[in-house]
Design an enzyme around this catalytic site. Structure first.
Site, PDB file in Angstrom:
ATOM      1  N   THR A 113       0.846  -1.196   0.000  1.00 24.81           N
ATOM      2  CA  THR A 113       0.000   0.000   0.000  1.00 24.81           C
ATOM      3  C   THR A 113       0.877   1.240   0.000  1.00 24.81           C
ATOM      4  O   THR A 113       1.801   1.359   0.803  1.00 24.81           O
ATOM      5  CB  THR A 113      -0.927   0.001   1.232  1.00 24.81           C
ATOM      6  N   CYS A 133      24.582   7.606   9.020  1.00 23.87           N
ATOM      7  CA  CYS A 133      24.089   6.245   8.817  1.00 23.87           C
ATOM      8  C   CYS A 133      25.145   5.206   9.148  1.00 23.87           C
ATOM      9  O   CYS A 133      24.842   4.036   9.282  1.00 23.87           O
ATOM     10  CB  CYS A 133      23.661   6.052   7.377  1.00 23.87           C
TER      11      CYS A 133
HETATM   12  C1  LIG Z   1      -3.465  -9.838   4.986  1.00 24.65           C
HETATM   13  C2  LIG Z   1      -2.636  -8.747   4.417  1.00 24.65           C
HETATM   14  N1  LIG Z   1      -1.302  -8.925   4.299  1.00 24.65           N
HETATM   15  C3  LIG Z   1      -0.499  -7.967   3.805  1.00 24.65           C
HETATM   16  C4  LIG Z   1      -1.005  -6.766   3.381  1.00 24.65           C
HETATM   17  C5  LIG Z   1      -0.073  -5.762   2.829  1.00 24.65           C
HETATM   18  O1  LIG Z   1       0.152  -4.689   3.712  1.00 24.65           O
HETATM   19  P1  LIG Z   1       0.695  -3.298   3.174  1.00 24.65           P
HETATM   20  O2  LIG Z   1      -0.326  -2.807   2.234  1.00 24.65           O
HETATM   21  O3  LIG Z   1       0.869  -2.468   4.379  1.00 24.65           O
HETATM   22  O4  LIG Z   1       1.974  -3.559   2.467  1.00 24.65           O
HETATM   23  C6  LIG Z   1      -2.402  -6.532   3.481  1.00 24.65           C
HETATM   24  C7  LIG Z   1      -3.006  -5.261   3.057  1.00 24.65           C
HETATM   25  O5  LIG Z   1      -3.278  -4.978   1.948  1.00 24.65           O
HETATM   26  C8  LIG Z   1      -3.226  -7.547   3.997  1.00 24.65           C
HETATM   27  O6  LIG Z   1      -4.537  -7.371   4.101  1.00 24.65           O
HETATM   28  C1  LIG Z   2      24.559   8.946  -0.684  1.00 24.12           C
HETATM   29  C2  LIG Z   2      23.459   8.306   0.102  1.00 24.12           C
HETATM   30  N1  LIG Z   2      22.877   7.184  -0.363  1.00 24.12           N
HETATM   31  C3  LIG Z   2      21.879   6.582   0.283  1.00 24.12           C
HETATM   32  C4  LIG Z   2      21.402   7.071   1.482  1.00 24.12           C
HETATM   33  C5  LIG Z   2      20.306   6.321   2.165  1.00 24.12           C
HETATM   34  O1  LIG Z   2      19.086   6.996   2.060  1.00 24.12           O
HETATM   35  P1  LIG Z   2      17.923   6.703   3.098  1.00 24.12           P
HETATM   36  O2  LIG Z   2      18.444   7.058   4.420  1.00 24.12           O
HETATM   37  O3  LIG Z   2      16.794   7.545   2.644  1.00 24.12           O
HETATM   38  O4  LIG Z   2      17.632   5.252   3.022  1.00 24.12           O
HETATM   39  C6  LIG Z   2      21.980   8.236   2.018  1.00 24.12           C
HETATM   40  C7  LIG Z   2      21.501   8.828   3.281  1.00 24.12           C
HETATM   41  O5  LIG Z   2      21.855   8.496   4.350  1.00 24.12           O
HETATM   42  C8  LIG Z   2      23.033   8.856   1.310  1.00 24.12           C
HETATM   43  O6  LIG Z   2      23.621   9.960   1.786  1.00 24.12           O
END
Ligand SMILES: Cc1ncc(COP(=O)(O)O)c(C=O)c1O
Ligand SMILES: Cc1ncc(COP(=O)(O)O)c(C=O)c1O
Ligand code: FES
Ligand code: FES
Lengths: 137, 392, 392
Positions: free
Chosen positions: B237, B324
């Site tokens: 989702t 990070c």
């Molecule tokens: C039983 C079930 N599992 C997994 C999901 C997936 O969750 P999400 O949409 O947060 O990735 C859903 C919702 O659509 C669900 O109803």
């Molecule tokens: C160059 C670079 N790549 C990747 C990332 C990872 O991004 P995010 O923290 O949104 O997963 C960062 C940030 O920490 C970054 O500076």
């Protein structure tokens, strides 16, 4: 991440510097992170640590443990001071973050080494308590 | 005490306009974009709009934008996705030694699966040599992934030139542009790349949302399996408020690239000049080819964390290497790759500026840093007084 | 016209309290939790608190909670993660025919990689027979993944019993509890499971954030590679507002399980009773062992989409099968597994209730549905007037 006591010793480190014409000096490098600490001591006739000072190139925990270990050792008989372990140092600081427990090794090791240096002992096993560090919190 | 935030490379504050744009989607417009009823259709429109905003900002087509949970996931999708899909055509990946862990660790995971990875070296400024790339390519090479702007030292790679080499050799080219998008102009056509990673929280958008630009025709397999969202490339989702916020943030950032960019760069240059006066200091990264907001300095004989904590007590938020990577105690792999010694790397400070920083703040920092450096050096075991060292 | 939202199984409106809790983290408290300066430490605390809220809600330890981008990613992390880690010890996975696509497609992806997957059948109520599970287990079985509450028909599986069989055979047990968490009490200790998936937007929390409960000691490899966040199991800068919102939402939902749960269940029973009066209709799913908020009915001779669109025009938001599967034209795999004919499955309607639905709304729906059903049947080629069908 650091508690108040650690931050206090970090902000206001006690006994920074070098003892003048020291009776013993111990310098250790931390295998884990590359930080370096040096402790110098002055020992009186009763074999008590009369003066002690440190210099440290290291993280916040390294500086705080250096500071507190000097307080812990000051005035103690060298045999007693020798028994200070890295865990005692961490405990005295009310604990360190898990990934920073290794920093307390520096302080205990540098102190032991300074005492050995005073006693003229060989230094062979400085990493003896390297990794009892991991589970305390 | 007013705090001074100089860690925009780690994350940025969300802009009020972005918050306002997201708000309806955190309140009344809560539908699931996959639903066919009115609640769903309304938010579907918003997601589509955001996709256009992202596409416009980097000169791509909306269908070429896939929303993910951030820069890390985008990097993984690009690398794992291509390898899963065409890894049987050749088992060789090329990257650099100075990538973010999101790329580096993914490449290492591919190595564990039996793929070969070349980690290109960099020069002392952190630049990749295009000749090295040319030489590293062999008939098994299926993917090249080289970051755009480095998150630690700010060096900007000659992506256009590197991507051309990739193209000449018929190899996919991905770039991690997390640090450049929103900071310098980006045109994926002009750069000639196949995939590009971006993350909203680096340009005043929300955390936990990013995108991967995937040039039409690029063969790639999804990493996370499930429903039909994001053209089945990234199921789950949709994070609607996040997506809407990303769209707004990238639009705003692109609009003010010129104006705010100049302001920030001016502050950066002032800061570099001021801090360079500290004895035994050096600027890390390239003097010109660098992010407009990045300052990275090493101060010999002191250690980064103590420096950071002291700065924090003076109300200055900075970082030493990437936030990070703070889980690790090793000195920055980026600085090491640039040839710094272990000790010098340890004493590095990263200050990354943002749109709200002022000249007064910079003045304050230029005064505060040397004081702290001196204080720490006074208690440092390796500063001057080396002669006092009696141990063996 | 006031709209009536009866699609809480697809997603839920975010609660005002959850929005208010998130707000500071979308505005002033913007730091990166990995940063050691004050901006970072402040939000780190908030993330830790949310982790505790989640742990408390399901009777787990905070260290056992890993935040992800949602239910889909959690399912993938559980399945791919375990297989990547211990797939060499045995190549067999057991799941059911009625899982959400997040589980089903992931299992299919594992099949493509050479693993063997058993898809357990269900009875006409959608229930798995524990005996079937017992028989399906062999010495190569390393993972069992069976959903808790079904998202389409609401049937709740005997997870405790199934997990015990897994335990007796020394096999990891994962459950997708996306539809049950926040709807019925969950106690991971009592259930005796190793992993559990949850997703915030199903219980009045934000979209794009979920969690995976991983029992201490469970061996699992990360799917997305990168930094050190989430104990290195799920790298990437944390979605702080999302995490904080998830924490608050699960706490609130758990508090009112009793009160609101009863209210919802009463409405559900009324709705089932009312709609059952429609000629040639049937309730899908188990009459008692079902989600307190789920109504799923089939109306013969009509098709789900037309029904939905007509309901939408009357202001009623519902779904036919899961919103996430709407990319597909095939009839619901869940209804098919329960033995419904292709035609009956096509004419199914899912109404999922929520905490804000009222008795008046239900009355309105009970009136509206039969009207629409009759209207559609009047124009249906398979309804009664088959004799009027001239085509061959
Ligand atoms: C039983 C079930 N599992 C997994 C999901 C997936 O969750 P999400 O949409 O947060 O990735 C859903 C919702 O659509 C669900 O109803
Ligand atoms: C160059 C670079 N790549 C990747 C990332 C990872 O991004 P995010 O923290 O949104 O997963 C960062 C940030 O920490 C970054 O500076
Ligand atoms: S990290 Fe080096 S002594 Fe603490
Ligand atoms: S005729 Fe349109 S989906 Fe069947």
């Amino acid at each position: 991440m650091y508690n108040e006591k650690v931050m206090d010793h970090f902000q206001n480190p006690r006994n920074v510097g070098e003892v003048e014409s020291p009776d013993g000096v111990g310098e250790v490098g931390n295998v884990t992170c590359g930080d370096i600490m040096r402790i110098s001591i002055k020992v009186n006739n009763n074999e008590e640590i009369e003066d002690i000072k440190f210099k440290t190139f290291g993280c916040g925990a390294a500086i705080a443990t250096s500071s507190i270990v000097t307080e812990m050792a000051k005035g103690k008989h060298i045999n007693e001071a020798r028994d200070i372990k890295n865990k005692d140092v961490a405990d005295e600081l009310d604990g360190l973050p898990k990934n920073k427990l290794h920093c307390s090794n520096l302080a205990a090791d540098a102190l032991t080494k300074a005492i050995k240096n005073y006693l003229g002992e060989e230094d062979d096993e400085e990493q003896e308590h390297e990794d009892e560090s991991n589970e305390t919190q | 005490m007013n705090k001074i935030y100089l860690d925009h490379g780690a994350t940025t504050p969300m802009r009020e306009e972005v918050f306002e744009t997201m708000k309806p989607y955190l309140q009344d417009n809560f539908g699931n974009p996959s639903s066919i009823h009115s609640f769903g259709r309304e938010v579907r429109k918003a997601v589509d709009e955001a996709r256009e905003q992202v596409a416009n900002a980097i000169n791509a087509q909306p269908e070429e934008i896939i929303f993910t949970s951030g820069g890390t996931e985008s990097d993984n999708l690009a690398i794992q996705g291509v390898i899963e899909k065409i890894g049987d055509k050749g088992n060789h990946i090329i990257t650099t030694q100075i990538e973010h862990h999101a790329v580096l660790d993914t490449c290492e995971a591919m190595e564990e699966k039996g793929y070969k990875v070349t980690y290109l070296p960099v020069d002392k400024y952190g630049l990749v040599n295009p000749k090295d790339l040319q030489e590293a390519i062999n008939e098994d090479t299926v993917l090249i992934t080289i970051m755009h702007g480095n998150n630690e030292v700010g060096t900007i790679q000659p992506i256009k030139e590197l991507a051309e080499i990739a193209k000449d050799n018929d190899v996919y080219f991905h770039t991690d542009a997390v640090q450049t998008v929103g900071n310098i102009p980006i045109d994926v056509q002009d750069l000639g790349i196949d995939m590009l990673t971006l993350s909203a929280h680096k340009f005043y958008g929300p955390k936990g949302i990013g995108a991967l630009y995937i040039k039409k025709g690029t063969k790639l397999q999804r990493v996370v399996h499930g429903g039909a969202q994001e053209r089945k490339i990234r199921p789950g989702t949709e994070n609607v408020p996040g997506i809407v916020g990303l769209g707004k943030a990238i639009e705003l950032a692109t609009e003010e690239l010129d104006t705010k960019g100049k302001h920030i760069q001016k502050l950066r240059d002032k800061l570099i000049e001021g801090l360079s006066k500290v004895e035994d200091s050096r600027l890390n990264g390239h003097p010109e080819r660098r992010l407009p907001n990045n300052v990275n300095m090493s101060f010999e004989y002191i250690e980064g964390e103590s420096l950071l904590l002291n700065l924090d007590m003076k109300g200055i938020a900075a970082s030493s290497g990437s936030a990070c990577t703070s889980g690790s105690l090793d000195p920055s792999h980026v600085l090491m790759a640039m040839g710094l010694s272990h000790q010098t790397a340890h004493g590095s400070l990263r200050l990354t500026l943002g749109r709200d920083n002022t000249e007064e703040e910079i003045d304050y920092v230029i005064e505060a840093v040397p004081e702290i450096v001196n204080r720490l050096r006074d208690m440092s075991s390796i500063w001057k007084g080396k002669e006092a060292n009696y141990s063996n």
